[in-house]
Design an enzyme around this catalytic site. Sequence first.
Site, mmCIF file in Angstrom:
data_model
loop_
_atom_site.group_PDB
_atom_site.id
_atom_site.type_symbol
_atom_site.label_atom_id
_atom_site.label_comp_id
_atom_site.label_asym_id
_atom_site.label_seq_id
_atom_site.Cartn_x
_atom_site.Cartn_y
_atom_site.Cartn_z
ATOM 1 N N LYS A 44 26.724 59.307 70.800
ATOM 2 C CA LYS A 44 25.328 59.462 70.765
ATOM 3 C C LYS A 44 24.811 58.348 69.851
ATOM 4 O O LYS A 44 23.402 58.085 69.677
ATOM 5 C CB LYS A 44 25.061 60.873 69.824
ATOM 6 C CG LYS A 44 25.921 61.957 70.237
ATOM 7 C CD LYS A 44 25.619 63.236 69.571
ATOM 8 C CE LYS A 44 26.415 64.128 70.206
ATOM 9 N NZ LYS A 44 26.659 65.222 68.937
ATOM 10 N N GLY A 45 25.566 57.471 68.951
ATOM 11 C CA GLY A 45 25.346 56.420 68.269
ATOM 12 C C GLY A 45 24.311 55.528 68.672
ATOM 13 O O GLY A 45 23.364 55.018 67.976
ATOM 14 N N GLU A 100 26.175 49.508 72.307
ATOM 15 C CA GLU A 100 26.939 50.434 71.531
ATOM 16 C C GLU A 100 26.447 50.123 70.151
ATOM 17 O O GLU A 100 25.633 49.029 69.940
ATOM 18 C CB GLU A 100 28.441 49.723 71.636
ATOM 19 C CG GLU A 100 29.389 50.357 70.292
ATOM 20 C CD GLU A 100 29.587 51.762 70.580
ATOM 21 O OE1 GLU A 100 28.677 52.666 70.727
ATOM 22 O OE2 GLU A 100 30.734 52.041 70.587
ATOM 23 N N ASP A 101 26.472 50.889 69.026
ATOM 24 C CA ASP A 101 25.881 51.015 67.804
ATOM 25 C C ASP A 101 26.531 50.048 66.991
ATOM 26 O O ASP A 101 25.997 49.153 66.618
ATOM 27 C CB ASP A 101 25.746 52.216 67.293
ATOM 28 C CG ASP A 101 27.311 53.120 67.436
ATOM 29 O OD1 ASP A 101 28.176 52.528 67.624
ATOM 30 O OD2 ASP A 101 27.230 54.295 66.728
ATOM 31 N N ASP A 104 33.839 48.274 65.573
ATOM 32 C CA ASP A 104 34.802 48.356 64.336
ATOM 33 C C ASP A 104 35.970 47.583 64.563
ATOM 34 O O ASP A 104 36.376 46.424 64.549
ATOM 35 C CB ASP A 104 34.541 49.838 64.002
ATOM 36 C CG ASP A 104 35.533 49.977 62.493
ATOM 37 O OD1 ASP A 104 35.813 48.928 61.973
ATOM 38 O OD2 ASP A 104 35.696 50.917 62.087
ATOM 39 N N LYS A 132 31.105 44.631 62.633
ATOM 40 C CA LYS A 132 31.817 44.683 61.420
ATOM 41 C C LYS A 132 32.789 43.503 61.343
ATOM 42 O O LYS A 132 33.485 43.087 62.094
ATOM 43 C CB LYS A 132 32.818 45.809 61.243
ATOM 44 C CG LYS A 132 32.039 46.901 60.561
ATOM 45 C CD LYS A 132 32.935 48.310 59.997
ATOM 46 C CE LYS A 132 32.011 49.489 59.892
ATOM 47 N NZ LYS A 132 32.794 50.492 59.402
ATOM 48 N N PHE A 153 31.173 51.492 55.420
ATOM 49 C CA PHE A 153 30.775 52.704 56.425
ATOM 50 C C PHE A 153 29.521 52.687 56.369
ATOM 51 O O PHE A 153 28.807 53.083 55.180
ATOM 52 C CB PHE A 153 31.680 53.991 56.028
ATOM 53 C CG PHE A 153 31.322 55.078 57.319
ATOM 54 C CD1 PHE A 153 32.045 55.234 58.310
ATOM 55 C CD2 PHE A 153 30.193 56.192 56.866
ATOM 56 C CE1 PHE A 153 31.906 56.284 59.119
ATOM 57 C CE2 PHE A 153 30.160 57.093 57.605
ATOM 58 C CZ PHE A 153 30.924 57.122 58.827
ATOM 59 N N VAL A 154 28.648 52.842 57.460
ATOM 60 C CA VAL A 154 27.205 52.765 57.349
ATOM 61 C C VAL A 154 26.666 53.939 58.215
ATOM 62 O O VAL A 154 27.653 54.490 59.234
ATOM 63 C CB VAL A 154 26.724 51.382 57.693
ATOM 64 C CG1 VAL A 154 26.875 50.161 57.086
ATOM 65 C CG2 VAL A 154 27.121 51.127 59.514
ATOM 66 N N ASP A 160 25.892 58.080 62.568
ATOM 67 C CA ASP A 160 25.944 59.490 61.720
ATOM 68 C C ASP A 160 27.093 59.504 60.460
ATOM 69 O O ASP A 160 28.078 58.642 60.645
ATOM 70 C CB ASP A 160 26.325 60.618 62.465
ATOM 71 C CG ASP A 160 27.569 60.996 63.062
ATOM 72 O OD1 ASP A 160 28.350 59.694 63.358
ATOM 73 O OD2 ASP A 160 28.586 61.701 62.847
ATOM 74 N N ARG A 166 21.372 60.416 61.584
ATOM 75 C CA ARG A 166 21.106 59.535 62.738
ATOM 76 C C ARG A 166 19.790 59.114 62.577
ATOM 77 O O ARG A 166 19.350 57.974 63.250
ATOM 78 C CB ARG A 166 21.641 60.088 63.979
ATOM 79 C CG ARG A 166 22.930 60.372 63.912
ATOM 80 C CD ARG A 166 23.047 61.089 65.462
ATOM 81 N NE ARG A 166 24.420 61.633 65.808
ATOM 82 C CZ ARG A 166 25.664 60.808 66.015
ATOM 83 N NH1 ARG A 166 25.624 59.729 66.157
ATOM 84 N NH2 ARG A 166 26.665 61.639 66.257
HETATM 85 P P1 5GP Z 1 35.813 50.892 67.342
HETATM 86 O O1 5GP Z 1 36.429 51.766 68.479
HETATM 87 O O2 5GP Z 1 35.136 49.721 67.375
HETATM 88 O O3 5GP Z 1 36.794 51.150 66.124
HETATM 89 O O4 5GP Z 1 34.830 52.139 66.790
HETATM 90 C C1 5GP Z 1 33.471 52.285 67.472
HETATM 91 C C2 5GP Z 1 32.861 53.590 66.828
HETATM 92 O O5 5GP Z 1 33.288 53.972 65.671
HETATM 93 C C3 5GP Z 1 31.275 53.283 66.960
HETATM 94 O O6 5GP Z 1 30.821 53.739 68.291
HETATM 95 C C4 5GP Z 1 30.850 54.462 65.891
HETATM 96 O O7 5GP Z 1 30.856 55.643 66.508
HETATM 97 C C5 5GP Z 1 32.383 54.448 65.132
HETATM 98 N N1 5GP Z 1 31.964 53.502 64.022
HETATM 99 C C6 5GP Z 1 32.705 52.624 63.396
HETATM 100 N N2 5GP Z 1 32.143 52.096 62.363
HETATM 101 C C7 5GP Z 1 31.421 53.209 62.016
HETATM 102 C C8 5GP Z 1 30.574 53.181 60.675
HETATM 103 O O8 5GP Z 1 30.479 52.266 59.733
HETATM 104 N N3 5GP Z 1 29.709 54.271 60.616
HETATM 105 C C9 5GP Z 1 29.821 55.258 61.510
HETATM 106 N N4 5GP Z 1 28.585 55.987 61.306
HETATM 107 N N5 5GP Z 1 30.415 55.241 62.637
HETATM 108 C C10 5GP Z 1 30.979 54.068 63.018
#
Ligand code: 5GP
Length: 187
Positions: A44-45, A100-101, A104, A132, A153-154, A160, A166
Amino acid sequence: MSIHDDIERVLIDAATLQARIAELGAQIARDTGGEPVLLVGILKGAVLFLADLARAIDAPVELDFMAVSSYGNTMQSQGRVRILKDLDDAISGKHVVLVEDIIDTGLTMSYLLDLLRQRGPASLRVCALLDKQKPRARHITVDYIGFPIENAFVVGYGLDFAQRYRNLPYIGVLKPEVYQGRKNAGG
Ligand code: 5GP
Protein backbone atom coordinates in the site's frame (compact mmCIF):
# COMPACT_ATOMS: atom_id res chain seq x y z
CA MET A 1 -2.84 14.21 20.79
CA SER A 2 -1.63 14.61 17.21
CA ILE A 3 0.06 12.04 14.94
CA HIS A 4 2.77 14.64 14.38
CA ASP A 5 3.79 14.34 18.06
CA ASP A 6 5.23 10.86 17.33
CA ILE A 7 7.71 12.23 14.79
CA GLU A 8 11.24 12.93 15.93
CA ARG A 9 12.23 14.87 12.82
CA VAL A 10 10.95 15.62 9.34
CA LEU A 11 13.30 14.29 6.67
CA ILE A 12 11.50 15.58 3.55
CA ASP A 13 8.73 18.14 3.81
CA ALA A 14 5.57 18.22 1.68
CA ALA A 15 6.66 21.03 -0.64
CA THR A 16 10.01 19.35 -1.36
CA LEU A 17 8.21 16.06 -2.13
CA GLN A 18 5.85 17.75 -4.59
CA ALA A 19 8.60 19.68 -6.35
CA ARG A 20 10.64 16.53 -6.93
CA ILE A 21 7.59 14.51 -8.04
CA ALA A 22 6.85 17.17 -10.68
CA GLU A 23 10.38 16.64 -12.03
CA LEU A 24 10.03 12.85 -12.00
CA GLY A 25 6.71 13.03 -13.87
CA ALA A 26 8.19 15.30 -16.53
CA GLN A 27 11.18 12.99 -16.93
CA ILE A 28 8.98 9.88 -17.30
CA ALA A 29 6.81 11.59 -19.95
CA ARG A 30 9.92 12.74 -21.81
CA ASP A 31 11.57 9.30 -21.72
CA THR A 32 8.43 7.59 -23.02
CA GLY A 33 8.09 10.14 -25.84
CA GLY A 34 4.47 10.91 -25.04
CA GLU A 35 3.42 7.26 -25.47
CA PRO A 36 0.98 5.73 -22.96
CA VAL A 37 2.55 4.71 -19.66
CA LEU A 38 1.30 2.00 -17.31
CA LEU A 39 2.10 2.88 -13.72
CA VAL A 40 2.16 -0.22 -11.50
CA GLY A 41 1.84 0.78 -7.85
CA ILE A 42 3.04 -1.53 -5.12
CA LEU A 43 0.38 -1.54 -2.40
CA LYS A 44 0.00 0.00 0.00
CA GLY A 45 3.02 2.20 0.55
CA ALA A 46 3.27 3.59 -2.99
CA VAL A 47 -0.35 4.77 -3.22
CA LEU A 48 0.13 8.39 -2.16
CA PHE A 49 3.26 8.78 -4.27
CA LEU A 50 1.58 7.15 -7.29
CA ALA A 51 -1.43 9.45 -7.03
CA ASP A 52 0.77 12.54 -7.22
CA LEU A 53 3.17 11.07 -9.79
CA ALA A 54 0.32 10.16 -12.17
CA ARG A 55 -0.86 13.79 -12.12
CA ALA A 56 2.65 14.99 -12.92
CA ILE A 57 2.86 12.96 -16.17
CA ASP A 58 1.64 14.80 -19.26
CA ALA A 59 0.92 11.67 -21.33
CA PRO A 60 -1.81 8.99 -21.29
CA VAL A 61 -1.45 7.08 -18.01
CA GLU A 62 -2.96 3.74 -17.00
CA LEU A 63 -2.86 2.42 -13.44
CA ASP A 64 -2.60 -1.06 -12.04
CA PHE A 65 -1.56 -2.42 -8.65
CA MET A 66 0.24 -5.32 -7.06
CA ALA A 67 0.41 -6.27 -3.41
CA VAL A 68 3.34 -8.21 -2.01
CA SER A 69 4.17 -9.32 1.48
CA SER A 70 6.80 -7.11 3.01
CA TYR A 71 8.08 -6.80 6.54
CA GLY A 72 5.41 -8.71 8.44
CA ASN A 73 5.91 -8.12 12.11
CA THR A 74 9.37 -6.66 12.21
CA MET A 75 11.18 -3.57 11.01
CA GLN A 76 13.70 -5.72 9.09
CA SER A 77 13.26 -7.16 5.63
CA GLN A 78 12.48 -10.87 5.80
CA GLY A 79 14.10 -11.58 2.44
CA ARG A 80 10.92 -13.27 1.29
CA VAL A 81 8.50 -11.95 -1.32
CA ARG A 82 4.99 -13.29 -1.77
CA ILE A 83 2.39 -12.01 -4.25
CA LEU A 84 -0.81 -11.14 -2.38
CA LYS A 85 -2.46 -9.44 -5.36
CA ASP A 86 -1.36 -9.70 -8.98
CA LEU A 87 -2.01 -7.21 -11.79
CA ASP A 88 -5.54 -7.06 -13.20
CA ASP A 89 -4.39 -6.94 -16.83
CA ALA A 90 -1.63 -8.14 -19.15
CA ILE A 91 1.35 -5.83 -19.66
CA SER A 92 2.59 -7.25 -22.95
CA GLY A 93 3.71 -4.44 -25.31
CA LYS A 94 3.22 -1.72 -22.68
CA HIS A 95 5.61 0.83 -21.27
CA VAL A 96 5.58 -0.15 -17.61
CA VAL A 97 6.91 1.88 -14.71
CA LEU A 98 6.95 0.08 -11.36
CA VAL A 99 6.22 2.64 -8.67
CA GLU A 100 7.59 1.88 -5.22
CA ASP A 101 7.73 3.92 -2.02
CA ILE A 102 11.21 2.89 -0.92
CA ILE A 103 14.03 0.58 -1.96
CA ASP A 104 15.74 -0.93 1.06
CA THR A 105 17.44 -4.28 0.47
CA GLY A 106 16.19 -4.35 -3.14
CA LEU A 107 14.71 -7.84 -2.68
CA THR A 108 11.13 -6.83 -3.43
CA MET A 109 11.99 -4.93 -6.59
CA SER A 110 14.42 -7.56 -7.84
CA TYR A 111 11.71 -10.21 -7.52
CA LEU A 112 9.05 -8.07 -9.21
CA LEU A 113 11.34 -7.11 -12.09
CA ASP A 114 12.13 -10.76 -12.80
CA LEU A 115 8.44 -11.63 -12.69
CA LEU A 116 7.18 -8.79 -14.92
CA ARG A 117 10.03 -9.06 -17.42
CA GLN A 118 8.70 -12.51 -18.34
CA ARG A 119 5.37 -10.96 -19.36
CA GLY A 120 6.79 -9.13 -22.38
CA PRO A 121 6.39 -5.40 -21.64
CA ALA A 122 7.68 -2.97 -24.31
CA SER A 123 9.78 -1.43 -21.54
CA LEU A 124 10.08 -1.94 -17.80
CA ARG A 125 11.44 0.76 -15.52
CA VAL A 126 11.50 1.46 -11.80
CA CYS A 127 10.56 4.68 -10.06
CA ALA A 128 11.17 4.79 -6.30
CA LEU A 129 10.43 7.81 -4.14
CA LEU A 130 13.14 6.92 -1.62
CA ASP A 131 16.36 5.02 -1.96
CA LYS A 132 18.13 3.93 1.22
CA GLN A 133 21.85 4.47 1.09
CA LYS A 134 23.06 1.07 2.18
CA PRO A 135 24.45 -2.05 0.52
CA ARG A 136 21.80 -3.95 -1.46
CA ALA A 137 21.11 -7.64 -1.04
CA ARG A 138 20.27 -7.68 -4.79
CA HIS A 139 21.62 -5.43 -7.50
CA ILE A 140 18.84 -3.59 -9.30
CA THR A 141 18.75 -0.58 -11.57
CA VAL A 142 16.42 2.12 -10.30
CA ASP A 143 15.66 4.37 -13.26
CA TYR A 144 14.02 7.20 -11.31
CA ILE A 145 14.85 8.06 -7.71
CA GLY A 146 13.08 10.78 -5.78
CA PHE A 147 15.48 11.11 -2.87
CA PRO A 148 18.44 9.12 -1.59
CA ILE A 149 17.99 8.87 2.21
CA GLU A 150 20.00 7.74 5.20
CA ASN A 151 19.56 4.22 6.55
CA ALA A 152 16.75 5.01 9.02
CA PHE A 153 13.23 3.65 9.39
CA VAL A 154 10.94 6.29 7.93
CA VAL A 155 7.18 6.83 7.90
CA GLY A 156 4.70 9.14 6.20
CA TYR A 157 3.46 9.88 2.69
CA GLY A 158 2.32 6.25 2.28
CA LEU A 159 4.92 4.58 4.48
CA ASP A 160 3.63 3.02 7.69
CA PHE A 161 4.57 1.74 11.07
CA ALA A 162 2.03 -0.89 12.17
CA GLN A 163 -0.30 0.47 9.44
CA ARG A 164 -0.22 4.00 10.86
CA TYR A 165 1.34 7.30 9.75
CA ARG A 166 0.67 6.69 6.03
CA ASN A 167 -1.36 9.91 5.98
CA LEU A 168 1.45 12.18 7.15
CA PRO A 169 2.08 14.67 4.33
CA TYR A 170 5.86 14.44 4.79
CA ILE A 171 8.56 11.77 5.29
CA GLY A 172 9.73 11.60 8.88
CA VAL A 173 11.58 9.53 11.45
CA LEU A 174 9.59 8.16 14.39
CA LYS A 175 10.54 8.83 17.98
CA PRO A 176 12.22 5.66 19.32
CA GLU A 177 9.71 5.36 22.18
CA VAL A 178 6.95 4.80 19.59
CA TYR A 179 8.41 1.52 18.34
CA GLN A 180 10.47 0.40 21.30
CA GLY A 181 8.79 -2.49 23.06
CA ARG A 182 6.24 -2.89 20.28
CA LYS A 183 6.13 -6.11 18.29
CA ASN A 184 3.55 -5.28 15.60
CA ALA A 185 5.38 -3.08 13.14
CA GLY A 186 5.65 -2.40 9.45
CA GLY A 187 3.85 -3.76 6.40
P1 5GP B 1 13.16 -4.18 0.23
O1 5GP B 1 12.61 -5.42 -0.39
O2 5GP B 1 13.82 -3.24 -0.73
O3 5GP B 1 14.06 -4.51 1.40
O4 5GP B 1 11.97 -3.47 0.96
C1 5GP B 1 11.03 -2.70 0.32
C2 5GP B 1 9.79 -2.54 1.20
O5 5GP B 1 10.11 -2.55 2.59
C3 5GP B 1 9.15 -1.20 0.96
O6 5GP B 1 8.22 -1.26 -0.06
C4 5GP B 1 8.50 -0.91 2.30
O7 5GP B 1 7.24 -1.52 2.36
C5 5GP B 1 9.39 -1.58 3.30
N1 5GP B 1 10.34 -0.63 3.91
C6 5GP B 1 11.68 -0.59 3.71
N2 5GP B 1 12.24 0.40 4.42
C7 5GP B 1 11.24 1.01 5.10
C8 5GP B 1 11.17 2.14 5.99
O8 5GP B 1 12.16 2.80 6.33
N3 5GP B 1 9.94 2.47 6.47
C9 5GP B 1 8.82 1.79 6.13
N4 5GP B 1 7.67 2.22 6.65
N5 5GP B 1 8.83 0.73 5.28
C10 5GP B 1 10.03 0.35 4.78
